[in-house]
Design a protein around this motif. Structure first.
Motif, PDB file in Angstrom:
ATOM      1  N   GLY A  55       0.682  -1.260  -0.052  1.00  0.00           N
ATOM      2  CA  GLY A  55      -0.509  -0.450   0.103  1.00  0.00           C
ATOM      3  C   GLY A  55       0.946   1.219   0.014  1.00  0.00           C
ATOM      4  N   ALA A  56       2.041   1.409  -1.163  1.00  0.00           N
ATOM      5  CA  ALA A  56       2.209   2.263  -0.875  1.00  0.00           C
ATOM      6  C   ALA A  56       1.701   3.446  -1.350  1.00  0.00           C
ATOM      7  N   ASP A  57       0.658   3.576  -2.529  1.00  0.00           N
ATOM      8  CA  ASP A  57       0.230   4.542  -2.394  1.00  0.00           C
ATOM      9  C   ASP A  57      -1.590   4.621  -1.372  1.00  0.00           C
ATOM     10  N   ASP A  58      -1.585   3.882  -1.171  1.00  0.00           N
ATOM     11  CA  ASP A  58      -3.041   3.081  -0.809  1.00  0.00           C
ATOM     12  C   ASP A  58      -3.353   3.007   0.856  1.00  0.00           C
ATOM     13  N   GLY A  59      -3.055   3.866   1.236  1.00  0.00           N
ATOM     14  CA  GLY A  59      -2.378   4.033   3.302  1.00  0.00           C
ATOM     15  C   GLY A  59      -0.778   4.706   3.146  1.00  0.00           C
ATOM     16  N   GLY A  60       0.064   4.265   2.179  1.00  0.00           N
ATOM     17  CA  GLY A  60       1.468   4.740   3.070  1.00  0.00           C
ATOM     18  C   GLY A  60       1.548   6.719   2.020  1.00  0.00           C
ATOM     19  N   SER A  61       0.751   6.983   0.874  1.00  0.00           N
ATOM     20  CA  SER A  61       1.225   8.620   0.533  1.00  0.00           C
ATOM     21  C   SER A  61       0.368   9.446   0.743  1.00  0.00           C
ATOM     22  N   SER A  62      -1.332   8.493   2.071  1.00  0.00           N
ATOM     23  CA  SER A  62      -1.418  10.177   2.940  1.00  0.00           C
ATOM     24  C   SER A  62      -0.825   9.615   4.249  1.00  0.00           C
ATOM     25  N   THR A  63      -0.961   8.567   4.602  1.00  0.00           N
ATOM     26  CA  THR A  63      -0.041   9.236   5.896  1.00  0.00           C
ATOM     27  C   THR A  63       1.325   9.760   5.965  1.00  0.00           C
ATOM     28  N   GLY A  64       2.016   9.417   4.548  1.00  0.00           N
ATOM     29  CA  GLY A  64       3.180  10.713   4.684  1.00  0.00           C
ATOM     30  C   GLY A  64       3.127  11.672   4.279  1.00  0.00           C
ATOM     31  N   VAL A  65       1.890  12.442   3.672  1.00  0.00           N
ATOM     32  CA  VAL A  65       1.454  13.585   4.328  1.00  0.00           C
ATOM     33  C   VAL A  65       1.635  13.764   4.948  1.00  0.00           C
ATOM     34  N   LEU A  66       0.466  13.557   6.056  1.00  0.00           N
ATOM     35  CA  LEU A  66      -0.289  13.528   7.036  1.00  0.00           C
ATOM     36  C   LEU A  66       0.834  13.585   8.133  1.00  0.00           C
ATOM     37  N   LEU A  67       2.452  13.266   7.822  1.00  0.00           N
ATOM     38  CA  LEU A  67       3.420  13.103   8.886  1.00  0.00           C
ATOM     39  C   LEU A  67       3.798  14.566   8.884  1.00  0.00           C
ATOM     40  N   GLU A  68       3.957  14.830   7.357  1.00  0.00           N
ATOM     41  CA  GLU A  68       5.239  15.857   7.114  1.00  0.00           C
ATOM     42  C   GLU A  68       3.951  16.941   7.787  1.00  0.00           C
ATOM     43  N   LEU A  69       3.101  17.058   7.013  1.00  0.00           N
ATOM     44  CA  LEU A  69       1.853  18.223   7.864  1.00  0.00           C
ATOM     45  C   LEU A  69       2.131  18.326   9.402  1.00  0.00           C
ATOM     46  N   ALA A  70       2.168  16.668   9.703  1.00  0.00           N
ATOM     47  CA  ALA A  70       2.229  17.099  11.969  1.00  0.00           C
ATOM     48  C   ALA A  70       3.685  17.334  11.934  1.00  0.00           C
ATOM     49  N   ARG A  71       5.347  17.621  11.045  1.00  0.00           N
ATOM     50  CA  ARG A  71       5.858  17.999  11.731  1.00  0.00           C
ATOM     51  C   ARG A  71       5.556  19.413  10.935  1.00  0.00           C
ATOM     52  N   VAL A  72       4.791  19.691  10.078  1.00  0.00           N
ATOM     53  CA  VAL A  72       5.089  21.542   9.858  1.00  0.00           C
ATOM     54  C   VAL A  72       4.354  22.161  10.676  1.00  0.00           C
TER      55      VAL A  72
END
Ligand SMILES: [Zn+2]
Length: 318
Positions: A142-159
């Motif tokens: 699930g790189a796209d389905d599950g992974g991509s949005s989680t990666g975006v949300l983690l980076e959003l959290a960092r900011v």
């Protein structure tokens, strides 16, 4: 993801199954371990409002390297530990919300929503969300389905955790979005988001959630995000018009689609919500959903639009 409500959902499901049968596991194993595809790097964070697409990409890479992590699996514990450690390293306050679903198609399953609650003096809550569980398919990462949005949300959290925000912002990483069965049929889906919405309704906090922005499948090259027709029009309008202003009108397009996803758990309880998703990918729910499909530029565009639309959402709900 996630289901489309019309007949194409059934077709997509059939194709997904046929794809699995036809491909077996052999052709995808190379993909799963494959190196980064030949996409150019993401634009720098200075060009995307502080959102670092390369960092988001690295998160997707790490989540994918964990291997399959469907709800209740051994792998999901590693995904949870990873997400929590990342969030803590950003200085984010982290809530682990554990719950049990006693009657899934595979029996009683322990699940965990991971929620960051960035405080402010304003009681209004803006909620960003993604699911982090992967579909229960052998060797599916699930790189796209599950992974991509989680990666975006983690980076959003960092900011967002590193700065002062004018309103309260929550970021929810949902467990159990995917159906345990191959086919999507209620109530076998969206376990984590339904749990969170129900808990907030019980505690009386739900009316404080003024907007819920869901991301799901935000990693492909040449993404096309259509306006999801269950979603709250004013919230969709803010995000899509922000994207147009930033020059991403070819990504956030005005065509419509209808999709069942975690946003419905909040919409059905009266919370304004919208879903950013590109479901029209040929590898959906197949073992070809691997890291080589993820374009760091797509993650950067998505994050840029999320950050740039936040002040507009704040203006609307204050
Ligand atoms: Zn899915």
């Amino acid at each position: 993801m996630t289901a489309r409500v019309h007949r194409t959902a059934l077709l997509a499901g059939i194709f997904a199954i046929l794809g699995l049968v036809a491909c077996g596991h052999s052709s995808s194993t190379a993909d799963a371990q494959g190196a980064r595809a030949a996409f150019p790097p993401a634009p720098p964070a200075s060009a995307t409002g502080g959102f670092d697409g390369e960092r988001a990409y690295k998160q997707v890479e790490a989540l994918t390297a964990i291997g399959p992590h469907s709800a209740g699996s051994e792998g999901i514990h590693r995904a949870q530990a990873y997400i929590i450690a990342q969030l803590k390293s950003f200085g984010c306050p982290v809530d682990e919300e554990d719950f049990h679903v006693p009657s899934t198609p595979v029996g009683d399953v322990a699940m965990k929503n991971i929620v960051v609650k960035i405080p402010s003096s304003n009681p209004n809550i803006i909620l960003y969300a993604s699911h982090y569980d992967t579909k229960r398919i052998p060797n599916f990462v699930g790189a796209d389905d599950g992974g991509s949005s989680t990666g975006v949300l983690l980076e959003l959290a960092r900011v967002l955790c590193a700065r002062k925000n004018t309103q309260t912002i929550w970021l929810a990483f949902f467990d159990g979005e995917e159906a345990f069965n191959m086919q999507w049929a209620d109530p076998d889906n969206t376990y984590g988001s339904r749990q969170m919405a129900a808990t907030l309704a019980l505690s009386g906090e739900l009316p404080r959630v003024k907007a819920m922005v869901l991301v799901d499948m935000v990693g492909p090259a040449n993404p096309v995000y259509k306006r999801e027709s269950n979603s709250t029009p004013w919230l969709t309008d803010i995000i899509w018009s922000t994207a147009a202003r930033l020059g991403y009108g070819n990504v956030f397009v005005n065509d419509r689609t209808t999709i069942e996803d975690d946003h419905l758990s909040f919409l059905s309880r009266g919370v304004p919500a919208t879903d950013i998703i590109d479901l029209d990918v040929p590898y959906w729910h197949t073992t070809r959903d691997t890291i080589d499909k993820i374009d760091p530029r797509t993650l950067a565009i998505t994050g840029h639009v999320l950050l740039a639309s936040l002040p507009e959402i704040e203006k609307k709900i204050q």
